[in-house]
Scaffold this motif. Structure first.
Motif, PDB file in Angstrom:
ATOM      1  N   ALA A 163      -6.016  -9.015   5.742  1.00  0.00           N
ATOM      2  CA  ALA A 163      -6.272  -7.685   5.195  1.00  0.00           C
ATOM      3  C   ALA A 163      -5.823  -6.610   6.176  1.00  0.00           C
ATOM      4  O   ALA A 163      -5.927  -6.777   7.390  1.00  0.00           O
ATOM      5  CB  ALA A 163      -7.756  -7.514   4.877  1.00  0.00           C
ATOM      6  N   VAL A 164      -5.313  -5.510   5.630  1.00  0.00           N
ATOM      7  CA  VAL A 164      -4.938  -4.360   6.446  1.00  0.00           C
ATOM      8  C   VAL A 164      -5.489  -3.094   5.800  1.00  0.00           C
ATOM      9  O   VAL A 164      -5.693  -3.029   4.589  1.00  0.00           O
ATOM     10  CB  VAL A 164      -3.407  -4.224   6.594  1.00  0.00           C
ATOM     11  N   ASN A 165      -5.733  -2.108   6.651  1.00  0.00           N
ATOM     12  CA  ASN A 165      -6.167  -0.804   6.164  1.00  0.00           C
ATOM     13  C   ASN A 165      -4.972   0.152   6.216  1.00  0.00           C
ATOM     14  O   ASN A 165      -4.336   0.289   7.258  1.00  0.00           O
ATOM     15  CB  ASN A 165      -7.306  -0.273   7.034  1.00  0.00           C
ATOM     16  N   ILE A 166      -4.659   0.777   5.089  1.00  0.00           N
ATOM     17  CA  ILE A 166      -3.609   1.795   5.020  1.00  0.00           C
ATOM     18  C   ILE A 166      -4.274   3.151   4.818  1.00  0.00           C
ATOM     19  O   ILE A 166      -4.982   3.366   3.830  1.00  0.00           O
ATOM     20  CB  ILE A 166      -2.621   1.527   3.864  1.00  0.00           C
ATOM     21  N   GLY A 168       0.785  -1.238   0.000  1.00  0.00           N
ATOM     22  CA  GLY A 168       0.000   0.000   0.000  1.00  0.00           C
ATOM     23  C   GLY A 168       0.808   1.275   0.000  1.00  0.00           C
ATOM     24  O   GLY A 168       0.249   2.369  -0.123  1.00  0.00           O
ATOM     25  N   GLU A 169       2.130   1.168   0.107  1.00  0.00           N
ATOM     26  CA  GLU A 169       2.953   2.376   0.215  1.00  0.00           C
ATOM     27  C   GLU A 169       2.936   3.201  -1.069  1.00  0.00           C
ATOM     28  O   GLU A 169       2.804   4.435  -1.026  1.00  0.00           O
ATOM     29  CB  GLU A 169       4.397   2.000   0.570  1.00  0.00           C
ATOM     30  N   THR A 170       3.065   2.550  -2.212  1.00  0.00           N
ATOM     31  CA  THR A 170       3.114   3.286  -3.480  1.00  0.00           C
ATOM     32  C   THR A 170       1.831   4.079  -3.699  1.00  0.00           C
ATOM     33  O   THR A 170       1.862   5.260  -4.076  1.00  0.00           O
ATOM     34  CB  THR A 170       3.332   2.316  -4.652  1.00  0.00           C
ATOM     35  N   ALA A 171       0.688   3.443  -3.455  1.00  0.00           N
ATOM     36  CA  ALA A 171      -0.595   4.133  -3.644  1.00  0.00           C
ATOM     37  C   ALA A 171      -0.745   5.278  -2.646  1.00  0.00           C
ATOM     38  O   ALA A 171      -1.240   6.356  -2.988  1.00  0.00           O
ATOM     39  CB  ALA A 171      -1.748   3.148  -3.491  1.00  0.00           C
ATOM     40  N   ALA A 172      -0.306   5.077  -1.419  1.00  0.00           N
ATOM     41  CA  ALA A 172      -0.422   6.118  -0.396  1.00  0.00           C
ATOM     42  C   ALA A 172       0.427   7.328  -0.748  1.00  0.00           C
ATOM     43  O   ALA A 172      -0.015   8.477  -0.637  1.00  0.00           O
ATOM     44  CB  ALA A 172      -0.021   5.558   0.964  1.00  0.00           C
TER      45      ALA A 172
END
Length: 235
Positions: free
Chosen positions: A211-214, A180-184
């Motif tokens: 599942a995780v929430n970023i 999720g880092e790139t999208a964040a």
């Protein structure tokens, strides 16, 4: 559905779901300080049903004491229900960098109902972590492994994930969790801030996924705040 007014009778820090033997769905979360000055010692189970318009009806709240009177402070107990429905795992961050974890018999708690379970844990263990740089953000359990998700990129360089056995043996430490880092970082909100905000198991077809929430963007601005849920195989 969503409630337009904040509820002050249930707490904040993780949200877990289980079903009792009759098939009734229950939610678990931390206690609320407005409900109990010693909220950090307690967790709560409750039910949710549809209300009028978009509203949700929260009912049948029950308080469970999972930490003793020696536990104090302003933190909230993070609680996860195992995928197999056998265990309730809860965590408390003490003063300093010590994190305490307890594993309970979930069916016994479901049948016993509200009460003091602070001396009834199956397993108890601790681990050391800089809680300022790596605040605990969520946990998940598949029945044999406890996954612990930590970090907030606004105060630390990376996000860390740990996998432990039920009795506290470290299986793996991931020092730079990048899901999720790139999208964040691509949200272009003027900040690279992003953080883990909860974890749990979901079903996709007949397969379970961790599942995780970023969360990214400015937490004080609903116009730029973004939450994405990422699901992946636990291995």
């Amino acid at each position: 559905r969503w409630n337009s007014a904040r509820d002050v009778t249930i707490g904040h820090q993780q949200l877990s779901i289980c079903w009792d033997k009759d098939g009734t769905r229950w939610f678990w979360t931390a206690e609320n300080y407005a409900a109990d000055v010693n909220a950090t010692r307690y967790i709560k189970r409750f039910q949710v049903a549809d209300g009028a318009s978009t509203q949700l009806t929260i009912s049948n709240q029950e308080q469970f004491k999972v930490w003793g009177d020696d536990v104090s402070g302003t933190g909230s107990a993070t609680t996860a229900i195992s995928l197999d429905g056998k265990y309730l795992v809860t965590e408390h961050s003490d003063a300093g960098d010590t994190n305490r974890v307890r594993v309970f018999d979930l069916p016994a708690m479901m049948l016993g109902g509200a009460g003091d379970y602070s001396t009834a844990s199956l397993f108890e263990w601790t681990f050391e972590l800089n809680t300022t740089t790596y605040p605990l953000q969520g946990m998940a359990c598949d029945g044999s492994t406890v996954y612990i998700f930590t970090g907030n990129i606004t105060v630390g360089p990376t996000l860390k994930v740990f996998a432990y056995t039920l009795d506290g043996t470290l299986i793996q430490e991931i020092d730079d969790f990048t899901v999720g880092e790139t999208a964040a970082r691509g949200d272009d909100t003027g900040t690279d801030a992003y953080e883990l905000e909860g974890a749990g198991w979901i079903w996709q077809g007949s397969q379970p996924f961790l599942a995780v929430n970023i969360a990214s963007g400015d937490p004080g601005d609903v116009g730029t705040r973004v939450n994405r849920i990422w699901a992946f195989g636990a291995k």
